[in-house]
Design an enzyme around this catalytic site. Sequence first.
Site, mmCIF file in Angstrom:
data_model
loop_
_atom_site.group_PDB
_atom_site.id
_atom_site.type_symbol
_atom_site.label_atom_id
_atom_site.label_comp_id
_atom_site.label_asym_id
_atom_site.label_seq_id
_atom_site.Cartn_x
_atom_site.Cartn_y
_atom_site.Cartn_z
ATOM 1 N N ASP A 1 22.761 39.184 36.658
ATOM 2 C CA ASP A 1 23.163 37.854 37.096
ATOM 3 C C ASP A 1 21.916 36.979 37.128
ATOM 4 O O ASP A 1 20.801 37.487 37.035
ATOM 5 C CB ASP A 1 23.802 37.907 38.485
ATOM 6 N N ASP B 1 19.642 35.360 32.289
ATOM 7 C CA ASP B 1 20.624 34.371 31.878
ATOM 8 C C ASP B 1 21.271 34.853 30.578
ATOM 9 O O ASP B 1 20.595 34.946 29.550
ATOM 10 C CB ASP B 1 19.925 33.034 31.657
ATOM 11 N N TYR C 1 36.647 24.923 30.863
ATOM 12 C CA TYR C 1 36.868 26.345 31.155
ATOM 13 C C TYR C 1 37.971 26.915 30.267
ATOM 14 O O TYR C 1 37.809 27.975 29.654
ATOM 15 C CB TYR C 1 37.208 26.526 32.629
ATOM 16 N N PRO D 1 42.455 38.144 33.865
ATOM 17 C CA PRO D 1 42.988 38.271 35.230
ATOM 18 C C PRO D 1 43.329 36.908 35.820
ATOM 19 O O PRO D 1 42.769 35.884 35.407
ATOM 20 C CB PRO D 1 41.833 38.912 35.998
ATOM 21 N N GLY D 2 44.205 36.920 36.754
ATOM 22 C CA GLY D 2 44.501 35.704 37.513
ATOM 23 C C GLY D 2 43.518 35.621 38.669
ATOM 24 O O GLY D 2 42.477 36.277 38.672
ATOM 25 N N ASP E 1 41.335 38.121 44.940
ATOM 26 C CA ASP E 1 40.599 38.088 46.195
ATOM 27 C C ASP E 1 39.710 39.318 46.222
ATOM 28 O O ASP E 1 40.171 40.426 46.460
ATOM 29 C CB ASP E 1 41.571 38.084 47.372
#
Length: 184
Positions: A26, A50, A143, A173-174, A177
């Site tokens: 990350d 990056d 996006y 994926p939606g 959480d």
Amino acid sequence: TGAARGIGRAMVQQFAEAGANVVAADRERAGLEATRELVGASPIALVVADVSSPEGAEQIVQTAVQHFGGIDFCVNNAAVAPHAALLEERAEVWDQVFAVNCRGTFLMTQAAGRAMIAAGRGGRIVNFSSGVSSKGSAGAAAYAASRAATEAFSRVAAIELAPYDILVNTISPGLIDTQPKPLP
């Protein structure tokens, strides 16, 4: 990639719990350190890089090769998803979304694919997309377009890498959480 929070962090945790050697990458060091704390003593290498730069993608893959002897599985999860109305979207934000979401996926797939071919044992590459790529959503032009491009790119990558026993898939994926609240 994108391992400092959210789905990326949750995947690192799941892979580590399953006994995998993990390279977590990350741009955010603090988030990566928090991810490391979640996996305890599991084998993990952190890379602050990056994905939208060739050097960053290569650094991530070479870390896997150096620390764990190769790369068998690459998950291209890193993404940015700012929201702005189409007529308000700034060109530089559009470019940043495509740099991370598309160019990053391309560069990581390329670097991982080359390493997998060199090792001669095949591999798996999973590229993240989203249902918004086909359904659309107000405020998500960059996006949605970047995720549609990722899907098209992944189809080509799958065709070209199949002869080397490298399977390329895209998942969409939606909302997830990744920090569920404890049950009452």
